[in-house]
Design a protein around this motif. Structure first.
Motif, short mmCIF file in Angstrom:
data_model
loop_
_atom_site.label_atom_id
_atom_site.label_comp_id
_atom_site.label_asym_id
_atom_site.label_seq_id
_atom_site.Cartn_x
_atom_site.Cartn_y
_atom_site.Cartn_z
N GLY A 12 0.84 -1.19 0.00
CA GLY A 12 0.00 0.00 0.00
C GLY A 12 0.87 1.24 0.00
N ALA A 13 0.32 2.36 0.45
CA ALA A 13 1.05 3.61 0.48
C ALA A 13 0.71 4.35 1.76
N THR A 14 1.64 5.21 2.19
CA THR A 14 1.46 5.94 3.44
C THR A 14 1.41 7.44 3.17
N TYR A 15 0.43 8.11 3.76
CA TYR A 15 0.20 9.54 3.57
C TYR A 15 0.35 10.23 4.91
N ASN A 16 1.02 11.37 4.92
CA ASN A 16 1.24 12.08 6.17
C ASN A 16 0.34 13.31 6.27
N TYR A 17 -0.23 13.52 7.44
CA TYR A 17 -1.11 14.67 7.69
C TYR A 17 -0.73 15.33 9.00
N ARG A 18 -1.34 16.48 9.24
CA ARG A 18 -1.18 17.17 10.51
C ARG A 18 -2.55 17.60 10.99
N ARG A 86 -1.60 4.68 6.53
CA ARG A 86 -1.23 3.68 5.51
C ARG A 86 -2.51 3.07 4.99
N THR A 87 -2.62 2.94 3.68
CA THR A 87 -3.85 2.39 3.09
C THR A 87 -3.54 1.30 2.08
N TRP A 88 -4.37 0.28 2.04
CA TRP A 88 -4.25 -0.77 1.02
C TRP A 88 -5.62 -1.36 0.73
N VAL A 89 -5.79 -1.80 -0.53
CA VAL A 89 -7.02 -2.45 -0.96
C VAL A 89 -6.80 -3.95 -0.80
N SER A 90 -7.71 -4.61 -0.08
CA SER A 90 -7.50 -6.05 0.15
C SER A 90 -8.39 -6.94 -0.70
N SER A 91 -9.46 -6.40 -1.29
CA SER A 91 -10.29 -7.24 -2.16
C SER A 91 -11.23 -6.43 -3.06
N ASN A 100 -8.44 -0.63 3.40
CA ASN A 100 -8.05 -0.63 4.82
C ASN A 100 -7.11 0.53 5.13
N PHE A 101 -7.06 0.85 6.40
CA PHE A 101 -6.25 1.99 6.84
C PHE A 101 -5.64 1.67 8.21
N GLU A 102 -4.40 2.09 8.38
CA GLU A 102 -3.75 1.97 9.68
C GLU A 102 -3.15 3.33 10.00
N LEU A 103 -3.45 3.87 11.18
CA LEU A 103 -2.98 5.20 11.56
C LEU A 103 -1.90 5.08 12.63
N THR A 104 -0.78 5.78 12.41
CA THR A 104 0.28 5.77 13.42
C THR A 104 0.67 7.20 13.75
#
Lengths: 249, 249
Positions: A12-18, A86-91, A100-104
């Motif tokens: 997937g890919a990771t995008y940064n925000y504030r 971080r986001t990725w398409v799983s199906s 899907n998304f994972e926030l760190t």
């Protein structure tokens, strides 16, 4: 414009925000809706970058609409905090795709996670399209399971708290219908505000059932509870436009 | 986070933005409120960078609040269009500071301009503070006049169109009062939507007169006219919270 994008080694890919001042409430923590908005922005941007976003679809007469959405947060980040999505398409199924998304946070700690289901809509008929057999979509799939439970199917709710809302110009988005996060905002506005600033948000599940359009009168129903608030937004004919369950710790 | 900042050779600094899908209406042009939001974001970011933003002021027990605001647009930019906002502070008086904005599109054409007047509020008393004799503010002044007419003082309006609004959680910002752009959004939502998509916006003038807080009931009044729409938002005791005049071409 977000220039802080990284193809993620994990897939997937990771995008940064504030967290910007406009995102926070009186406690200077990011509002639940603001966090969900960043997640949906990430979905749109990532789909566009991979060639199957609304930017490509609109000229072809179709668009993505959100069908179900779940988000969990460990905490609501503070104003000016930086975080990664971080986001990725799983199906891709016949009718639905799962993103899907994972926030760190800046320290690498898990801040939250989300799972979204999308339908591709024909802009003329406003009916769902068949997603099978599209190679550019197959190529985007990352074989990693969703980080949290998929958005649940929610039951109808009668509700004790009620309010009305006339769908206005500011509610309507590029898809010519009421924006999905405006539903959530109307729902949360129905709760006593101290509940939103004193309680700790844990997770929401949302089901988007029917579109709402300019000038429609909606009623917002809520069945509040200590552990979970159940919501339903209904159109004038009684049809449910949107349901949500919000869980508190 | 906006990393696209340039100290401008013309004085002040220039910030780059892009019209995002969340900013547009059904016509895929940036909403008036979205453009005003970018301008106010620029004000906040630029003040922070120069050491006199809310980030510095809050720990000292004070904040900036918008007193008057005027914005003109040549056109509402399209979704995904990139644009620059150049901003400079032209004066500090006892009570008010004037911050100016010039908007240009990717081709270097003037897209619009804005002038804002700000008051520094004591967070305890919620009374204005004296701005004189602060060297860091004096250093920031760029001796260049405002690009358009300063925000006008607006008269009271009775209005024919009316609506009500209960100030909700989502209306309240980091300053613990109703966000200034929510007033504008409520006002524009009172107009027939086709007016907002078919007419061409020219300029708004806004006066922020009294703060509104959570749970207050507001009434929105509008005197619509072909060339200009006059608005007033009133608190339960009849006091005006906000007035605006929106001009169409």
């Amino acid at each position: 414009m977000n220039e802080n994008i990284l193809e993620s080694p994990a897939g997937g890919a990771t995008y940064n925000y504030r967290v910007e001042p406009r995102d926070v409430d009186a406690t200077h923590r990011a509002r639940i809706v603001a966090m969900a908005d960043y997640i949906l922005d990430t979905a749109g941007e990532d789909a566009d970058r991979r060639g199957f976003g609304v930017r490509t679809l609109f000229p072809q007469g179709c668009t993505w609409v959100l069908s179900r959405f779940a988000m969990e947060l460990q905490r609501q980040p503070q104003q000016y905090e930086s975080f990664d999505v971080r986001t990725w398409v799983s199906s891709f199924d016949r009718l639905l795709t799962t993103r899907n998304f994972e926030l760190t946070d800046a320290g690498g700690n898990i801040l939250g996670a989300a799972v979204s289901n999308w339908v591709m809509l024909d802009l003329n008929t406003r009916r769902p399209m068949d997603l099978r057999g599209r190679q550019e979509y197959e190529r985007a799939i990352v074989h990693e399971p969703s980080p949290v439970e998929a958005p649940r199917r929610l039951p109808a709710t009668e509700g004790m708290l009620q309010s009305r809302h006339l769908v206005a110009y500011s509610d309507i988005d590029f898809n010519c219908h009421m924006n999905s996060m405006r539903y959530l905002s109307l729902m949360l506005d129905l709760l006593p505000a101290e509940q939103l600033t004193e309680r700790t948000f844990s997770r929401f599940d949302m089901n988007f059932l029917h579109e709402s359009h300019l000038g429609e009168e909606l009623t917002i129903h809520c069945c509040p509870d200590a552990a979970a608030s159940l919501f339903e937004i209904r159109k004038a004919d009684g049809t449910a436009a949107c349901r949500a369950e919000v869980k508190w710790r």
